[in-house]
Design a protein around this motif. Structure first.
Motif, mmCIF file in Angstrom:
data_model
loop_
_atom_site.group_PDB
_atom_site.id
_atom_site.type_symbol
_atom_site.label_atom_id
_atom_site.label_comp_id
_atom_site.label_asym_id
_atom_site.label_seq_id
_atom_site.Cartn_x
_atom_site.Cartn_y
_atom_site.Cartn_z
ATOM 1 N N PHE A 141 0.826 -1.201 0.000
ATOM 2 C CA PHE A 141 0.000 0.000 0.000
ATOM 3 C C PHE A 141 0.866 1.259 0.000
ATOM 4 O O PHE A 141 0.517 2.252 -0.632
ATOM 5 N N TRP A 144 2.017 1.641 -3.466
ATOM 6 C CA TRP A 144 0.795 1.932 -4.221
ATOM 7 C C TRP A 144 0.475 3.422 -4.171
ATOM 8 O O TRP A 144 0.211 4.068 -5.184
ATOM 9 N N GLU A 145 0.493 3.986 -2.948
ATOM 10 C CA GLU A 145 0.181 5.395 -2.777
ATOM 11 C C GLU A 145 1.327 6.291 -3.247
ATOM 12 O O GLU A 145 1.101 7.385 -3.746
ATOM 13 N N ARG A 176 -7.802 7.234 -5.579
ATOM 14 C CA ARG A 176 -8.237 7.153 -4.185
ATOM 15 C C ARG A 176 -9.549 6.396 -4.047
ATOM 16 O O ARG A 176 -9.786 5.742 -3.037
ATOM 17 N N ASP A 179 -8.476 3.071 -3.906
ATOM 18 C CA ASP A 179 -7.712 2.821 -2.682
ATOM 19 C C ASP A 179 -8.606 2.690 -1.459
ATOM 20 O O ASP A 179 -8.266 2.024 -0.492
ATOM 21 N N GLY A 223 -8.921 -1.624 -5.710
ATOM 22 C CA GLY A 223 -7.657 -0.903 -5.825
ATOM 23 C C GLY A 223 -7.013 -1.119 -7.175
ATOM 24 O O GLY A 223 -6.531 -0.171 -7.805
#
Lengths: 621, 482
Positions: A141, A144-145, A176, A179, A223
């Motif tokens: 994550f 990912w971000e 987002r 996400d 996601g």
């Protein structure tokens, strides 16, 4: 720390150094900022090859860099986990990133944000490397971000343009949305498995009921759909073209949109145990076919390529959906080369035409830029799937897998998609490089082949675009060590027939597009102006109005209209009550003040009244 | 040692008040807050994180006829709150450097008095002492808003004062009921927290007292729908006032829930958690949407604070290790990030004399250093991994999921809206074509102060354990008792 730490963090140092130079205006850094990137990513690439070799030798790397979050039963580290899946990704990411760095030296020359650009490139590479190296969901994550942040910065690189700034926000927010589901998926994984480590989670999959796995798989898929720009979260990718072209190459080939495919392949035990795979496949097929139709109607060279990326990612999702994880990864692998090649090639064209991106104002460029033309055509043919170029092998395998695993309808649309791919790529090549020149005299005088620093990456990328397909056997065996490839064998004759159908459709597509755009035997207006087809054409040309619908519903609707309403309520209702209470207190006080007359006889009167009331009460009770 | 920490700013306030030069007072203030910060860090070093309970307890008789004692001490929770206080007060001084240009002596005296009061709230172990500090805080803060604030400063200062004061009355009543109940039961009349917290109250009384305490704390946090004083106060407050207000004062409420409500009324606390979840979720989503349409930069950041405190509240009431640890960490992280954002807004206001979004734009090309740091804090506020906010948000969502997946989903939804208003604000302020010709980039003072906060945001984002290790034992002890 170990070797994987350096692979990931070297590009980060490049980001820090170039960023420092950019921020504090250090002249000796500014002009040399590309060296940081080239050296860092270069070494990282060499280290990646080294890791690849040791993984080929049968090793699986598990390194812990440092401790991150500890809370109760939760414990997550930063670290490097390299099996064959990650090893391949490391090489691809660093290879493409290195070439993009090289190319950008020429492309970004003279841009006031030259050093800032190289800083962002470093950040982007670092993010993607951290993502593919993750040994647990939390680092996944993080990467990912971080990829999302880098893409936001790069899409909005020319931030003075409103369109670039808006496209950056759009990319970030749409990611987002995905996400939001992704993080819930991670949280659910923790409470179901008691761990976030891949090893710990995947080893317990058999103990968890399929229904729970399906919920997790769906959340994680959210996601992936956001990051890989799949239907219905696909609209950000085309707008992402506002960023400098080398970035598009990086985003589309290796560093961002691939993340979703990688993630699903990484989490295959969860997907295999769930009943979500058909959903993945259907999303993929819809995107593969739908995006191809849009690609056919666009006029911006980069947007056409962007829709082609959407479409090809759709193929990868279709492969994942039919359980052929390895084939999805193989298409990701070959696609990285020719899509990077196509984007860098389009950058070369745009560079030569001083920013022109409309293919209606191009044509006949073959005479002026031979290297760009030849390499671009190679990339295009690879994408179309003409044997023996790379795309043929990988795409054909996906189409076949969907057939053999029983998804006949997918097969139909994916095959038709191959025809559409040939049509839009043929249209693109013929309109840009051949036929009559439609640009002005001023452009012609400036027209030139790009400098070697830009053409060398094109040539280098052309090689795997031609040859990577022959690695199929090796690649499949290697990846099968980490991910399975569910595939029902087809009779050899049928397999050949299917391949023939796909290839002949691709060739047919090229022929048709040449009739339209090269030989001009038929005018495209016959179709677009036809009163029966025109409404449909307009729908496709306007990308099925997704942007408009989303804007109306979410940005204007939920966001601003609803927000204004709530803001009104906040100001006049909630705060109104508070102020009203205050005023009531104040007025009561001011009203009662009149009783304080200061006259003794008035007070005596009050006193008497009081006594009377008390007596009355006592008497009554 | 804790007493020294408490007295040091008070002493500084005295020195500032007696100082002859208006120019020199800011240096005295900087020195005092710096020294207090160092002292608090020393405390951090000496603190034994493996122990449950209070350490460095100072004890003295004060009003023996009422059994009111002077008793201070710290545990893991107090420790991190104190660190946050000393840190943000230290940063508030440079944020006031040029912004406060009149009556500096008075200003810095009040700021230092405020620091003593804030530390006092976090270290008091005697309930009356706690209450005195709790209320004492209001005076310097209201004066700071009322004297150095913007156009509607009197209205805002009054509103801030009356609103929070009205809430606190309930706290006082609650405290008295608690003390009387204890003395009826045991025969000893005391305000000592450690003694009182051993009480097992009957459920009916727990319910009443829970709500009495709730009103006082909820106004301070602020919990929706008690939040409307906050945007007004922030908009009018001078930069250092906003930094302290958002950074420290809001955490007093959540600190209160954790310190008093949970240990004293555990059953009521658990029972009413669903109501808090509902209020928290509304705060997160509702205020994020309200923030989206604000024209005033300070209002956006103020509403964002309400939204983020929603995460803290839900984490606290999730009654899971992750939820509570996440909430405490989020309190700290929000202190850094919102403090930094108000600092940034103050810097822009000093140069443009406007807070209207429509008057800004394109500052990135004029002030790249400011834009870079602002980007970092924006991303932190959005909860990007690698920043301290992510740890807090993730852990609170994780904790909430255990209690209710619906609540967790709505919190996660807030993550989208949070990104929306922050990114639009950033675009309108820093991207697009510049609307002004000249805009000075950060000077050294501003650069250093913001860099300090930025460093901490990143450092704690990658190494949250630096802070978390002090609260593991505390949270463990807390939940062990529930």
């Amino acid at each position: 720390m170990g070797i994987t730490f350096w692979i990931a963090s070297l590009p980060l140092f490049s980001f820090l150094l170039a960023g420092f130079g950019s921020l504090f205006n250090v002249p000796s850094f500014k002009k040399r900022s590309h060296y940081f990137g080239l050296i860092a990513v270069g070494i990282s690439l060499i280290l990646s090859f080294k890791v690849l070799l040791s993984v080929l030798g049968g090793e699986v790397l598990r390194e812990t860099w440092f401790n991150w979050v500890v809370s109760g039963a939760l414990s997550a580290n930063f670290g490097g986990f390299v099996d064959s899946l990650t090893a391949v990704m490391l090489v691809v990411v660093n290879f493409i990133s290195f070439l993009v760095h090289l190319y950008s030296i020429g492309y970004m020359e003279g841009d006031p944000g030259y050093d800032r650009f190289f800083a962002y490139l470093g950040l982007f590479t670092f993010s993607m490397l951290t993502l593919v190296l993750s040994p647990n969901f939390l680092q996944l994550f993080f990467g990912w971000e971080a990829v999302g942040l880098s893409s936001y910065l790069l899409i909005g690189f020319w931030y003075k343009r409103k369109r670039a700034a808006d496209a950056a926000i759009k990319a970030f927010l749409m990611n987002r949305v995905g996400d939001f589901l992704f993080i819930l998926g991670i949280v659910a994984v923790f409470w179901l498995f008691g761990s976030l480590d891949f090893d710990g989670v995947f080893s317990q999959v058999s103990k968890v009921p399929g229904k729970d796995l399906s919920i997790i798989a769906l959340l994680l898929l959210g996601g992936a759909v956001g990051k890989s720009a799949q239907f219905p979260l696909h609209t950000w990718l085309a707008d992402a073209m506002e960023g400098p072209t080398p970035i598009s190459a990086l985003i589309h080939a290796a560093t961002m949109v691939a993340a979703g495919v990688f993630m699903i392949a990484r989490c295959w035990p969860i997907y295999d145990g769930s009943s979500v795979l058909p959903v993945v496949g259907v999303i993929g097929v819809i995107t593969a076919f739908g995006a191809a139709t849009i690609g056919l109607t666009q006029f911006d060279i980069k947007r056409i390529l962007a829709y082609s990326t959407l479409s090809q990612l759709g193929y990868m999702f279709a492969a994942l959906g039919s359980g052929a994880y390895v084939f999805a990864m193989f298409h990701l692998f070959t696609h990285a080369f020719f899509k990077a090649l196509l984007f860098l090639g389009s950058g070369s064209v745009i560079h030569a035409l001083e920013g022109e991106q409309d293919i209606r104002k191009m044509g006949g460029l073959y005479k002026y830029m031979k290297i760009t033309t030849i390499t671009f055509v190679i990339g295009a043919l690879a994408l179309v799937g003409i044997p023996p170029l790379a795309g043929f092998f990988s795409k054909d395998k996906i189409i076949m897998a969907s057939f053999s695993n029983g998804h006949k309808l997918w097969w139909l649309f994916l095959t038709l998609g191959a025809l559409l791919t040939a049509l839009y790529m043929g249209r693109l090549i013929f309109m840009v490089f051949f036929g009559e020149e439609r640009f002005g005299e001023r452009e012609r005088r400036h027209l030139h082949e790009s400098p070697p620093v830009m053409t060398i990456p094109l040539i280098v990328l052309a090689v795997p675009s031609v040859l990577a397909g022959f690695l199929e056997g090796w690649f499949t065996d290697f990846l099968k060590r980490s991910v399975p490839n569910h595939l029902l064998e087809l009779p050899h004759g049928l397999e050949l027939t299917l391949a023939l159908i796909t290839v002949s459709l691709a060739l047919l597509g090229l022929v048709i597009s040449s009739l339209f755009y090269l030989w001009k035997k038929i005018s495209p207006q016959i179709i677009t102006e036809n009163p029966l087809i025109r409404p449909l054409y307009l729908v496709v040309y306007n990308k099925y109005y997704f942007d408009e619908i989303y804007y109306f519903l979410f940005v204007k609707g939920v966001g601003f209209t609803f927000g204004r309403l709530l803001s009104f309520i906040d100001k006049y209702v909630i705060d109104g009550i508070v102020n009203a209470l205050a005023y009531i207190t104040k007025f009561t006080g001011e009203f009662l003040r009149f009783s304080q007359t200061g006259l003794v006889n008035a007070y005596v009167l009050y006193f008497l009244f009081g006594v009377l009331i008390i007596v009355a009460i006592i008497w009554l009770v | 040692m804790v007493s020294v920490l408490l007295l040091l700013p008070l002493l500084g306030a005295l020195v500032v008040a007696l100082c002859k030069s208006e120019e020199r007072v800011k240096w005295i203030a900087l020195f005092t807050t710096g020294l207090t910060l160092i002292l608090s860090l020393f405390l951090l070093l000496k603190f034994d994180p493996s122990k449950v309970g209070f350490q460095f307890v100072d004890y003295g008789s004060w009003l023996p006829s009422f059994s009111i004692k002077y008793k201070v001490g710290i545990d893991g929770l107090s420790l991190v709150m104190v660190i946050m206080t000393t840190l943000l007060t230290f940063v508030a001084v440079p944020s006031a450097w040029n912004y406060i240009s009149k009556r500096r002596r008075l200003f810095y005296s009040l700021l230092l008095l405020l620091e003593t009061a804030m530390i006092g709230v976090f270290v008091s172990l005697d309930l009356l002492l706690f209450y005195i500090f709790w209320e004492a805080m209001l005076i310097p803060m209201s004066l700071i808003i009322g004297i150095w604030g913007g156009e509607r400063r009197i209205y805002s200062a009054l509103k801030f004062f009356i609103y929070t004061f009205a809430g606190s009355i309930f706290l006082l009543v609650g405290l008295v009921v608690l003390v009387i109940y204890y003395s009826n039961l045991t025969g000893t009349f005391t305000f000592d927290f450690t003694q009182l917290s051993s009480l097992k109250l009957p459920l009916e009384l727990q319910k009443w007292l829970f709500w009495a305490f709730f009103i006082a704390f909820a106004v301070k946090v602020p919990v929706f729908p008690f939040h409307t004083w906050l945007p007004d106060a922030h908009v009018e407050a001078p930069t250092p006032g906003s930094v302290i207000l958002a950074g420290v004062l809001l955490k007093m409420g959540t600190y209160g829930f954790l310190r008093f409500s949970l240990p004293l009324f555990p059953q009521a606390y658990k029972m009413y958690a669903p109501i808090i979840f509902a209020l928290g979720v509304v705060a997160i989503v509702y205020t994020a949407l309200v923030a989206l349409v604000q024209e005033d930069v300070k209002k956006i950041v103020a509403y964002s604070s309400v939204s983020h405190m929603g995460f803290v509240m839900i984490g606290l009431f999730s009654l899971t290790v992750q939820g509570i640890e996440g909430a405490i960490f989020q309190m700290l992280s929000h202190g850094l990030v919102s403090g930094a954002l108000f600092f940034v807004v103050g810097i822009i206001y000093e140069r443009l004399h406007s807070r209207e979004v429509s008057r800004m734009g394109g500052l990135a090309s004029l002030a790249p250093k400011l834009a870079t740091l602002a980007m970092l804090f924006t991303m932190a506020n959005v909860g990007l991994p690698g920043t301290s906010s992510f740890i807090g948000e993730f852990l609170t969502i994780l904790g909430a999921f255990k209690a209710s997946w619906v609540v967790a989903s709505l919190m996660a939804l807030g993550v989208i809206f949070g990104a929306a208003y922050m990114l639009y604000m950033y675009r309108n302020v820093f991207f697009l074509e510049p609307k002004v010709l000249l805009f000075k980039d950060l000077d050294l003072r501003e650069l250093l102060s913001l860099s300090l906060l930025a460093f901490l945001v990143i450092w704690w984002g990658f190494n949250p354990e630096f802070i978390m290790k002090f609260i593991h034992a505390y949270v463990h002890g807390l939940l062990g008792g529930v």
